[in-house]
Design a protein around this motif. Structure first.
Motif, PDB file in Angstrom:
ATOM      1  N   LEU A  85      38.571  40.862  52.402  1.00 32.49           N
ATOM      2  CA  LEU A  85      37.907  41.676  51.389  1.00 32.49           C
ATOM      3  C   LEU A  85      36.437  41.787  51.773  1.00 32.49           C
ATOM      4  O   LEU A  85      35.800  40.774  52.060  1.00 32.49           O
ATOM      5  CB  LEU A  85      38.010  41.031  49.998  1.00 32.49           C
ATOM      6  CG  LEU A  85      39.379  41.026  49.360  1.00 32.49           C
ATOM      7  CD1 LEU A  85      39.355  40.229  48.064  1.00 32.49           C
ATOM      8  CD2 LEU A  85      39.856  42.436  49.100  1.00 32.49           C
ATOM      9  N   PRO A 129      44.443  38.310  44.615  1.00 33.89           N
ATOM     10  CA  PRO A 129      44.656  38.921  45.932  1.00 33.89           C
ATOM     11  C   PRO A 129      45.426  37.962  46.836  1.00 33.89           C
ATOM     12  O   PRO A 129      45.324  36.757  46.697  1.00 33.89           O
ATOM     13  CB  PRO A 129      43.240  39.122  46.463  1.00 33.89           C
ATOM     14  CG  PRO A 129      42.359  39.077  45.269  1.00 33.89           C
ATOM     15  CD  PRO A 129      43.061  38.213  44.256  1.00 33.89           C
ATOM     16  N   GLU A 145      46.835  43.096  44.429  1.00 35.91           N
ATOM     17  CA  GLU A 145      47.144  42.311  43.237  1.00 35.91           C
ATOM     18  C   GLU A 145      48.033  43.068  42.272  1.00 35.91           C
ATOM     19  O   GLU A 145      47.637  43.433  41.195  1.00 35.91           O
ATOM     20  CB  GLU A 145      45.864  41.856  42.538  1.00 35.91           C
ATOM     21  CG  GLU A 145      44.917  42.963  42.209  1.00 35.91           C
ATOM     22  CD  GLU A 145      43.626  42.450  41.601  1.00 35.91           C
ATOM     23  OE1 GLU A 145      43.183  43.069  40.630  1.00 35.91           O
ATOM     24  OE2 GLU A 145      43.088  41.471  42.081  1.00 35.91           O
ATOM     25  N   GLY A 162      40.344  38.003  39.328  1.00 36.15           N
ATOM     26  CA  GLY A 162      41.622  38.663  39.129  1.00 36.15           C
ATOM     27  C   GLY A 162      42.257  38.394  37.772  1.00 36.15           C
ATOM     28  O   GLY A 162      43.351  38.863  37.503  1.00 36.15           O
ATOM     29  N   GLN A 208      41.435  45.115  46.500  1.00 45.04           N
ATOM     30  CA  GLN A 208      41.882  44.136  45.506  1.00 45.04           C
ATOM     31  C   GLN A 208      43.028  44.700  44.680  1.00 45.04           C
ATOM     32  O   GLN A 208      44.012  44.025  44.432  1.00 45.04           O
ATOM     33  CB  GLN A 208      40.738  43.736  44.574  1.00 45.04           C
ATOM     34  CG  GLN A 208      39.816  42.715  45.174  1.00 45.04           C
ATOM     35  CD  GLN A 208      38.743  42.298  44.195  1.00 45.04           C
ATOM     36  OE1 GLN A 208      38.119  43.124  43.541  1.00 45.04           O
ATOM     37  NE2 GLN A 208      38.514  41.016  44.103  1.00 45.04           N
TER      38      GLN A 208
END
Length: 180
Positions: A113, A107, A101, A75, A97
């Motif tokens: 996920l 996340p 985010e 991320g 995601q």
């Protein structure tokens, strides 16, 4: 309690008696009575990597990947967009995601996920990291009935075919079978 002259972006910290001091919030600087936003981007204080653009926000900043790059699994790091078109699993994972985010943050912890293999296909065994539940999926990521296991138990071997459980014969079926 009482009146103080701290900036709206500062915290009033009590001292002895009627004494107090003002402290600017994270992302701001000043004497507490007057605070201004720190431009993390201009001052090189951002956590953005080399392939990301820094966008200053009031009291914070966010990172955006440059064209041709996208956020990696962490991320934060921007990686080259893969040459091959994304698979269904990769699209599924990446769309979740992105939805989890906002502004480039990680996340949400506890969110499921899907797990994709090196070729981008759904891994046959999917597990929810937060709840500990595991289940088998088909090539389209659809859960296979009867494969879900609760936390703390051995996950189903997804390489073995699912054997449907057979219900016991009803009274009518047993009676019919006895006539044959």
């Amino acid at each position: 309690k009482g009146n103080h002259e701290c900036d709206t972006t500062a915290q009033c910290l009590p001292g002895e008696g009627m004494q107090y001091r003002c402290q600017c919030a994270t992302g701001y600087r000043g004497d507490g009575r007057s605070c201004s936003d720190i431009d993390e981007c201009a001052e090189g204080l951002s956590s953005c990597g080399s392939q990301a653009l820094c966008v200053n926000l009031q009291g914070s900043h966010r990172c955006e990947c440059k064209a041709g790059y996208e956020f990696g699994f962490d991320g934060h790091t921007c990686i080259v967009v893969p040459e091959h078109p994304k698979t269904q699993c990769e699209h599924h994972r990446d769309s979740l995601q992105r939805g989890l985010e906002p502004r480039g943050h990680r996340p949400n912890e506890g969110a499921y996920l899907p797990q994709c293999d090196e070729e981008g296909n759904y891994r046959p065994l999917q597990c929810h990291g937060s709840t500990g539940h595991c289940w088998c999926v088909d090539s389209r990521g659809q859960e296979q009935a009867g494969t879900r296991t609760p936390p703390g138990t051995t996950p189903t071997n997804c390489d073995q075919p699912v054997v449907p459980t057979q219900r016991p014969d009803t009274v009518c079926e047993r009676w019919r079978a006895s006539l044959v």
